[in-house]
Design a protein around this motif. Structure first.
Motif, PDB file in Angstrom:
ATOM      1  N   ASP A  70       0.852  -1.187   0.000  1.00 17.56           N
ATOM      2  CA  ASP A  70       0.000   0.000   0.000  1.00 17.56           C
ATOM      3  C   ASP A  70       0.893   1.243   0.000  1.00 17.56           C
ATOM      4  O   ASP A  70       1.350   1.700   1.033  1.00 17.56           O
ATOM      5  N   ALA A  73      -1.217   4.793   1.553  1.00 15.40           N
ATOM      6  CA  ALA A  73      -2.020   4.785   2.786  1.00 15.40           C
ATOM      7  C   ALA A  73      -1.604   5.975   3.633  1.00 15.40           C
ATOM      8  O   ALA A  73      -0.670   5.890   4.421  1.00 15.40           O
ATOM      9  N   SER A  76      -5.737   6.951   8.581  1.00 14.60           N
ATOM     10  CA  SER A  76      -6.382   5.762   9.140  1.00 14.60           C
ATOM     11  C   SER A  76      -7.537   5.266   8.268  1.00 14.60           C
ATOM     12  O   SER A  76      -7.731   4.057   8.113  1.00 14.60           O
ATOM     13  N   VAL A  79      -6.366   3.018   5.414  1.00 17.74           N
ATOM     14  CA  VAL A  79      -6.084   1.654   5.853  1.00 17.74           C
ATOM     15  C   VAL A  79      -7.384   0.869   6.031  1.00 17.74           C
ATOM     16  O   VAL A  79      -7.519  -0.271   5.568  1.00 17.74           O
ATOM     17  N   TYR A  91       0.578  -7.556   4.544  1.00 23.06           N
ATOM     18  CA  TYR A  91       0.254  -6.185   4.138  1.00 23.06           C
ATOM     19  C   TYR A  91       1.460  -5.310   4.456  1.00 23.06           C
ATOM     20  O   TYR A  91       1.900  -5.247   5.617  1.00 23.06           O
ATOM     21  N   MET A  93       2.824  -1.538   4.292  1.00 20.55           N
ATOM     22  CA  MET A  93       2.363  -0.162   4.148  1.00 20.55           C
ATOM     23  C   MET A  93       3.537   0.801   4.057  1.00 20.55           C
ATOM     24  O   MET A  93       4.507   0.693   4.801  1.00 20.55           O
ATOM     25  N   ALA A 135      -2.456   6.443  10.482  1.00 21.37           N
ATOM     26  CA  ALA A 135      -2.499   5.278   9.589  1.00 21.37           C
ATOM     27  C   ALA A 135      -1.867   4.075  10.276  1.00 21.37           C
ATOM     28  O   ALA A 135      -2.395   2.951  10.227  1.00 21.37           O
ATOM     29  N   LEU A 139      -3.552   0.465  11.633  1.00 24.40           N
ATOM     30  CA  LEU A 139      -3.012  -0.841  11.253  1.00 24.40           C
ATOM     31  C   LEU A 139      -2.736  -1.713  12.462  1.00 24.40           C
ATOM     32  O   LEU A 139      -3.197  -2.864  12.542  1.00 24.40           O
TER      33      LEU A 139
END
Length: 289
Positions: A70, A73, A76, A79, A91, A93, A135, A139
């Motif tokens: 990602d 991202a 928040s 995500v 995942y 980020m 963010a 996560l």
């Protein structure tokens, strides 16, 4: 592996996708479809509007990928929109060292997202550093069952740097345009754009979970950069409190610890081995423009 890259059509996202393809992965890119990419038939494509929850759900609902990168991202909600509707084994980020109160030898545990209050927010709700923190809070607090990595980079620079922040200093020095610089002697960290992409690709099959720093070894100050420009061109940088505010103003003096990356077997380049080559490129871009 089947890998989804959210973003990936510009800057070091291109290096990420190309490296994943070189490694033999099946790559799908997810974008708004507004920018023509350079991958031809080597990738599959998904189109959605990242900041629209319904658009993301329609495009990704019940899909599965071995790894999701990602790249975009920012907050928040970003995500949440993705991880609420898609399944994956890992995942990864794109975060930022902006989550830290940076200092010498900044390490991953200097920011603890599990200890910060989570706020569901959009990209414009807070300054950049805070939305990136949120963010990560989303996560680690709301998706604890997902195997995840948050990659934290300082300023990423290169010939293809669309922000032109480092270029600002070179151009202003050569043209004699007054600059206001409030941290000229502070040592700071940087990372070359191709390495930024390649390190992310390196993490695809690594047994690592949690935040991880990436940065070139060593640091450099704005004064060192300007002195090099002056030496190469004979020009003199004009410094003035009334000048244009320089893009790295407000940054503290810091360095980024990359021991965790090194334990995994990744060795970053030394900043002094490449940054002057980049500055030479910028100098030529200004003089022969």
């Amino acid at each position: 592996m089947d890998i989804l890259v959210i973003g990936g059509t510009r800057y070091f996202g291109i290096y990420l996708v190309k490296e994943l393809l070189t490694q033999g992965h099946n790559v799908t890119i997810a974008t708004r479809g507004n920018v023509k990419d350079c991958y031809g038939d080597k990738v599959s494509r998904i189109t959605f509007e990242r900041t629209d929850a319904d658009s993301v759900k329609k495009a990704l609902s019940d899909r599965f990928f071995d790894v999701i990168y990602d790249k975009i991202a920012y907050c928040s909600n970003d995500v949440k929109y993705v991880l609420d509707v898609i399944k994956c084994n890992k995942y990864i980020m794109m975060s930022s060292t902006s989550v830290y109160e940076k200092h010498w030898n900044t390490k991953e545990d200097d920011f603890k997202p599990l200890e910060k209050k989570l706020i569901w927010c959009s990209r414009m709700d807070f300054p950049y550093d805070e939305i990136k923190r949120q963010a990560e809070c989303a996560l680690w607090q709301s998706y604890k069952n997902i195997n995840a990595i948050a990659v934290r980079y300082p300023f990423v620079i290169g010939k293809d740097d669309y922000t032109k922040r480092l270029f600002f200093y070179v151009e202003h020095a050569i043209k004699g345009i007054p600059m206001h610089i409030d941290n000229i002697d502070y040592q700071m960290g940087f990372l070359r754009s191709d390495e930024a992409g390649k390190f992310m690709a390196f993490l695809a099959d690594k047994c690592y979970l949690g935040p991880i720093n990436g940065s070139s070894y060593g640091t450099i100050s704005i004064r060192e950069i300007l002195n090099y420009v002056i030496e190469r061109t004979g020009k003199k940088a004009v410094l003035s409190e009334d000048g244009e505010r320089a893009p790295y103003n407000g940054e503290p003096e810091y360095s980024i610890n990359t021991n965790e990356a090194e334990k995994l077997g990744y060795k970053f380049s030394d900043i002094k081995d490449w940054i002057y080559v980049l500055i030479d490129y910028y100098i030529e871009s200004v003089i022969f423009k």
